[in-house]
Design a protein around this motif. Sequence first.
Motif, mmCIF file in Angstrom:
data_model
loop_
_atom_site.group_PDB
_atom_site.id
_atom_site.type_symbol
_atom_site.label_atom_id
_atom_site.label_comp_id
_atom_site.label_asym_id
_atom_site.label_seq_id
_atom_site.Cartn_x
_atom_site.Cartn_y
_atom_site.Cartn_z
ATOM 1 N N GLY A 62 0.794 -1.228 0.000
ATOM 2 C CA GLY A 62 0.000 0.000 0.000
ATOM 3 C C GLY A 62 0.821 1.269 0.000
ATOM 4 N N PHE A 63 2.093 1.180 -0.387
ATOM 5 C CA PHE A 63 2.940 2.368 -0.467
ATOM 6 C C PHE A 63 2.508 3.220 -1.658
ATOM 7 N N PHE A 67 6.728 -4.244 5.187
ATOM 8 C CA PHE A 67 6.540 -2.930 4.575
ATOM 9 C C PHE A 67 5.140 -2.393 4.889
ATOM 10 N N GLU A 68 4.146 -3.277 4.875
ATOM 11 C CA GLU A 68 2.798 -2.848 5.219
ATOM 12 C C GLU A 68 2.734 -2.377 6.672
ATOM 13 N N ARG A 69 3.402 -3.085 7.545
ATOM 14 C CA ARG A 69 3.451 -2.675 8.957
ATOM 15 C C ARG A 69 4.085 -1.285 9.088
ATOM 16 N N ALA A 70 5.165 -1.042 8.333
ATOM 17 C CA ALA A 70 5.812 0.273 8.348
ATOM 18 C C ALA A 70 4.830 1.353 7.894
ATOM 19 N N ARG A 71 4.083 1.063 6.827
ATOM 20 C CA ARG A 71 3.107 2.033 6.321
ATOM 21 C C ARG A 71 2.038 2.323 7.366
ATOM 22 N N LEU A 72 1.523 1.290 8.002
ATOM 23 C CA LEU A 72 0.479 1.484 9.006
ATOM 24 C C LEU A 72 1.001 2.233 10.229
#
Length: 171
Positions: A69-70, A155-160
């Motif tokens: 989702g970046f 990466f999704e965790r980073a975005r969230l």
Amino acid sequence: MTDAINELAAEAAAAYPGGTVYAYAAQDAVTARILVVEEGGPAFPEGRNIGAPDDDVTGKWAGILEGAGFEPGMWSWWNAIPCGLDRPLTADDKARGAKYLKRAIALHPHLEVVLAVGLVAQQVVGTARPSARVLKTRSPLRTGAGQREEIRGMFERARLDAYPFGFHRED
């Protein structure tokens, strides 16, 4: 917006014996809340357009970034060894990399998450000790689909963590 990052990259390349300058191109990089730190150095002897949405040299980044989702403007990119090298890394290279990483982090006033990709990046990020939250994952190079899914998840965790209300909403 990447001028300051590219100036720092040129300075770093000049400070490393045999260093080849990288060119960073992440959209709105210094306003991003996520800084992706990848290995660099001999792993990537040349680097152009690093961090741009269309930078997909390995054929693996686009799926990870899109799947997590970046959106362009969410992330910036830096290499733990901030220039290309045509030789094995030394302890001095990693120590110098941590000093440049600290300076790269300082260019990002809204930073929430540093995502260290690969062992060398994790070592250098650990030495730099950023105040932002640090997440670690492996590099997508030499990985299978299942391992890339784990990387995408991180990466999704980073975005969230960095954008809990979404990219285009105010906190």
